[in-house]
Design an enzyme around this catalytic site. Structure first.
Site, short mmCIF file in Angstrom:
data_model
loop_
_atom_site.label_atom_id
_atom_site.label_comp_id
_atom_site.label_asym_id
_atom_site.label_seq_id
_atom_site.Cartn_x
_atom_site.Cartn_y
_atom_site.Cartn_z
N HIS A 29 35.77 37.19 32.35
CA HIS A 29 37.33 37.41 31.84
C HIS A 29 38.15 36.12 31.63
O HIS A 29 38.72 35.71 30.54
CB HIS A 29 38.00 38.19 32.70
CG HIS A 29 37.63 39.76 33.15
ND1 HIS A 29 37.31 40.58 31.82
CD2 HIS A 29 37.40 40.48 33.94
CE1 HIS A 29 36.97 41.60 32.41
NE2 HIS A 29 37.16 41.58 33.78
N GLU A 89 34.52 38.07 37.01
CA GLU A 89 35.80 37.71 36.68
C GLU A 89 35.94 36.21 35.97
O GLU A 89 36.75 36.02 34.92
CB GLU A 89 36.68 37.44 38.09
CG GLU A 89 36.81 38.62 38.66
CD GLU A 89 37.26 39.74 38.09
OE1 GLU A 89 38.19 39.60 37.09
OE2 GLU A 89 37.22 41.16 38.50
#
Length: 186
Positions: free
Chosen positions: A92, A89
């Site tokens: 991202h 994450e």
């Protein structure tokens, strides 16, 4: 009823998951490196950037540009899972930070970030794949990254399964080779 029992067997409490996240933030060198890269790029990952919640979707975590990183306590149970999810994450988040025009509704944009996250976070380490029941030896990394990117992009409500696969194919060469902020794939 059986589904409810299965749901409670796996996963952990929000409180325990918060401890797992805190442990990752303190001791995981990849997560530490990614947080520093985000800070250098001008995107802070302060204490409010990480949230632990029970999630309805069948995902272990996610990045939302307006919310930060969410870890789903009811979908994780072990420290290594939290380590990998946070790294994934944060990639991202890094992509969103460095490409300020990244459009998560654009299947190609999303595909590129998923390719990078699967490739750079440890999602496709042999042990991870073995635990998922995937035993490929030849081009293991590439096969895993492609599969995981296809699955993730296909969950995007703006991308059908066919559009997801096509987007992954179109951006594959460029995005698989892009290892920033690392010098090479860890």
């Amino acid at each position: 009823m059986e589904d409810e029992v299965a749901k409670k067997i796996y996963g952990t409490s929000v409180e325990r998951c918060e401890k797992l996240v805190a442990n990752t933030l303190k001791r995981n060198p990849t997560v530490h490196f990614l947080r520093e890269a985000l800070d250098k790029a001008g995107c802070s990952t302060g204490s409010n950037f990480f949230k632990v919640e029970e999630c309805e979707q069948k995902v272990a975590g996610g990045f939302q540009s307006d919310k930060g990183v969410v870890i789903c306590s009811n979908r994780v149970g072990f420290q290594q899972e939290v380590d990998a999810i946070l790294a994934h994450e944060l990639i991202h988040a890094y992509d969103h930070c460095r490409a300020r025009n990244l459009d998560w509704t654009n299947c190609e944009h999303h595909a590129c970030s998923e390719i990078r996250a699967a490739n750079l976070s440890g999602d496709c380490r042999f042990k991870q794949e073995f635990n998922r029941g995937n035993f490929g030896i030849q081009k293991h990394q590439q096969v895993c990254v492609r599969r995981r990117a296809n699955l993730s992009v296909a969950m995007n409500p703006h991308c059908s399964k066919a559009e997801a696969a096509s987007a992954v194919d179109r951006v594959w060469n460029t995005c698989y080779r892009d290892t920033r902020p690392f010098e090479r794939a860890p």
